[in-house]
Structures are given as structure tokens and as C-alpha cells.
Design an enzyme around this catalytic site. Structure first.
Site, PDB file in Angstrom:
ATOM      1  N   LYS A  56      38.885  19.611  35.075  1.00  0.00           N
ATOM      2  CA  LYS A  56      39.239  21.031  35.026  1.00  0.00           C
ATOM      3  C   LYS A  56      38.197  21.860  35.792  1.00  0.00           C
ATOM      4  CE  LYS A  56      36.791  21.628  30.638  1.00  0.00           C
ATOM      5  NZ  LYS A  56      36.847  22.126  29.258  1.00  0.00           N
ATOM      6  N   ARG A  58      38.017  26.565  17.106  1.00  0.00           N
ATOM      7  CA  ARG A  58      38.596  27.287  18.237  1.00  0.00           C
ATOM      8  C   ARG A  58      40.115  27.118  18.215  1.00  0.00           C
ATOM      9  NH1 ARG A  58      35.261  25.659  23.618  1.00  0.00           N
ATOM     10  NH2 ARG A  58      36.529  23.773  23.259  1.00  0.00           N
ATOM     11  N   TYR A  90      12.554  42.319  45.187  1.00  0.00           N
ATOM     12  CA  TYR A  90      12.871  43.524  44.423  1.00  0.00           C
ATOM     13  C   TYR A  90      11.931  43.670  43.240  1.00  0.00           C
ATOM     14  CZ  TYR A  90      17.259  44.094  46.976  1.00  0.00           C
ATOM     15  OH  TYR A  90      18.193  44.289  47.957  1.00  0.00           O
ATOM     16  N   MET A 132      20.946  38.663  46.279  1.00  0.00           N
ATOM     17  CA  MET A 132      22.329  38.251  46.459  1.00  0.00           C
ATOM     18  C   MET A 132      22.464  37.125  47.481  1.00  0.00           C
ATOM     19  SD  MET A 132      25.696  40.476  47.546  1.00  0.00           S
ATOM     20  CE  MET A 132      25.670  41.466  46.057  1.00  0.00           C
TER      21      MET A 132
END
Length: 359
Positions: A35, A129, A256, A304
């Protein structure tokens, strides 16, 4: 030319890890859990890599199961969440998909069919669950065994362990006891209990079918252990180039917020990978990486598209060198620990802008 930030996928490592799962499963057979796009490795490529070994696959949703068929593979596919809508049931029957049914509404959809697919029942033994409570199981099973449409289609029972990653927890043994007690009336039906972690629990029975997932990709399912420590091989190597190198002077800040300050003159490199590629933003200073076969460390904040590394231990590293962010030299589990997460999240989180290259 595209940038050379890539995820290299070693399909032989996936096969090695599956075979290890089979060895550890004992008499149980192993359905390969593929999956989440094969845990970020590419569902079609993973399914094909295991096609000669795995008698059955397991996925979460219909789109994933159809991707197996589109790859040209005919093995049964177990649908771990069952149908999400009623029309799914007819598709399951046509395609040889085996839903794990966990709710009354799914049973109603099943009963509406003229031809039922092979299916499983989920038993809630403590994960809380999905699944039917053990004390209510007979009320679900007996009508199914008495109905002509569903009598021969019921394969057996599935449960999921909540604490198998912790060998010291007594909960796995207790969940096993609850399942055995709840299903004792139907010894001819199969049982599937074993997630990846359960393969590494001493004396844990895995019954008829185990479900290895994360271990297929080389990441550890066990608290406090890395994949290599368990005999697993890394299937994904995330790598990116050094795009700049320089020497910082004592007192210079990096990134940063200027959160990292050089205590002495330091050789530094910038690597073309960041959280936009799926590298965890919360992996900070001292998270390991590797270049030219030697380990280095991150410094400062992850951006990023870039992150900074300390090249003091590899002064010969140069612009264009490839940096391993995780892979054979640096376990994804180590990086995950530094980021306060787990290997599952890192592998499934590598974004689409990172090409997967297979060998």
C-alpha cells in the site's frame, strides 16, 4: 538537464527482505503489503519485483489494487480497509480482490451480491480502530456460513497488533489470546495477525498468513532497532548533489534563524534536497548523512530545497558529489529518530518531484 536529486530503488533488496519475512514467518505464508505506493517505492515496481515470490498482495484501497492488475499481475489482492462504497464489491468479485470487512454496512453490501468475492472478517482484539468485537463475532459468522452466497467465500479472520513494535509489551500476547478464543469455533478458517514487527517477536504464532509491510523496504518495525540490525537491506537510497562548498569562519551562522553557529573555521556544503522533496524539516543539526563513503552531519535548519552539511570529516568533498541522505550507509531509521518520527513516514513522504530510478 534535471537536477540529480533521486531515490534509487534496489528491487533485489525488496526480494531479500520478503524472503527474510518468509523465513521468520515459519509455517505461515506472507502476503506482501504494498500500500501507499509501495511505501513510496512505486507500487507497480514493487509488485513486479515480488511477483515470483509473493502468492498474495495487500493494499489499503481500490486504486492500489487496480494498479496491481494494470501491472499485469494476477495474484489475489487483500483489501485491508474493505470497500469504501457499495459499487466496490462488484469490482472486488470480478478482479479477485479479497476485502477485509470490518463493519455491518459492508456485510450488507456483501449480502446484496449474487456472487461474493473471497473475503475476511476483521476482529477488534485491542487496536480499537476497525473490526467486530470478539464477543459479537459468532453473530456475524454463523449467518455467513449458512448463506449459500457467502459460505465458501469466507477465508478467515484478520486482526492488527497495537504494540508488536515493543517486545516488552504484554499486549500482543493478550490480543493473540483474544483472537484464538473468539475464533475457536471455526478451526477450518484461516487467521492473519502478523504485521512486520510480529515477525521479530520470539514465540509469537503467525498462524496462516503474515503481513510484512515496512520490513520489505528495509526500515525497522521494532522500537530501538534499525533495519540493518534486523538483517534488512535498504531498498531506497535518497541522494542529492552538493551544489556549493565553502569554508565558514568561526562565528558564521547558517540558514534560517541562524540557528547553527560555527565554533571554528568549518568546511560546509549545501545539498540540493529539502522538505519539498520529502526530507523531514525537523531533522536538524547532527542528523547523519554520507558522502564519498563517509558519514557527515547536517547543520542548521532544513529548507524547502536545500540543507547544509558539515564536511569537516571529508575535506576532499567537492561540488557535484552525491550525498546519501538515507540508504545503505545511513539507515532511514536513524534519520527518522533525529526528526522525531518513524521510517514509515519518511519513505512514504518522498514527493513526486524526486524521480525513482530502479535496478
Amino acid at each position: 538537464m534535471p537536477r540529480t536529486t533521486v531515490a534509487r530503488i534496489d528491487t533485489s533488496a525488496i526480494r531479500h527482505n520478503y524472503r527474510l519475512a518468509c523465513e521468520r514467518a515459519g509455517p505461515a505464508r506472507a502476503m506482501a503489503v504494498i500500500k501507499a505506493d509501495g511505501y513510496g517505492h512505486g507500487i507497480a515496481a514493487v509488485a513486479k519485483a515480488l511477483a515470483e515470490d509473493a502468492p498474495r498482495y495487500a493494499v489499503a484501497c481500490l486504486e492500489e489494487a487496480l494498479a496491481v492488475r494494470e501491472a499485469g499481475l494476477s495474484q489475489p489482492v487483500v483489501m485491508l480497509q474493505g470497500p469504501h462504497q457499495q459499487d466496490d464489491m462488484a469490482v472486488f468479485a470480478r478482479q479477485g480482490f479479497q476485502p477485509v470487512l470490518h463493519s455491518h454496512y459492508q456485510l450488507e453490501w456483501l449480502r446484496a451480491l449474487q456472487t461474493a468475492p473471497a473475503f475476511w472478517l476483521k476482529v477488534n482484539t485491542g487496536m480499537n480502530r476497525l473490526g467486530f468485537p470478539p464477543q459479537d463475532l459468532a453473530a456475524q459468522v454463523e449467518p455467513l456460513l449458512n448463506a449459500a452466497v457467502t459460505r465458501s467465500a469466507l477465508q478467515g479472520f484478520v486482526t492488527h497488533f497495537s504494540c508488536a513494535d515493543d517486545p516488552a509489551s504484554p499486549e500482543t500476547a493478550e490480543q493473540t489470546r483474544r483472537l484464538c478464543q473468539a475464533t475457536a469455533r471455526w478451526p477450518h478458517l484461516e487467521k492473519s495477525v502478523g504485521n512486520s514487527a510480529a515477525h521479530f517477536l520470539a514465540e509469537q504464532p503467525l498462524f496462516d498468513w503474515s503481513r510484512p509491510g515496512i520490513m520489505l523496504y528495509g526500515s525497522s518495525p521494532v522500537i530501538g532497532r534499525t533495519g540493518p540490525e534486523l538483517g534488512l537491506r535498504a531498498a531506497m537510497t535518497l541522494e542529492a548533489p552538493l551544489i556549493a562548498t565553502r569554508t565558514l569562519k568561526a562565528g558564521d551562522r547558517v540558514g534560517y534563524g541562524g540557528s547553527w553557529v560555527a565554533e571554528r573555521d568549518t568546511r560546509m556544503g549545501m545539498v540540493a534536497v529539502g522538505y519539498g522533496d520529502g526530507y523531514p524539516r525537523h531533522a536538524g543539526t547532527d542528523t547523519p548523512a554520507a558522502v564519498r563513503g563517509r558519514r557527515i552531519r547536517l547543520i542548521g535548519r532544513v529548507s524547502m530545497d536545500m540543507l547544509a552539511v558539515d564536511l569537516s570529516s571529508v575535506p576532499e568533498a567537492r561540488d557535484g558529489d552525491s550525498v546519501e541522505l538515507w540508504g545503505p550507509q545511513v539507515s532511514v531509521d536513524e534519520v527518522a529518530a533525529h526528526a522525531g518520527t518513524i521510517g514509515y513516514e519518511l519513505l512514504t513522504g518522498v514527493t513526486a518531484r524526486v524521480p525513482r530510478l530502479y535496478r
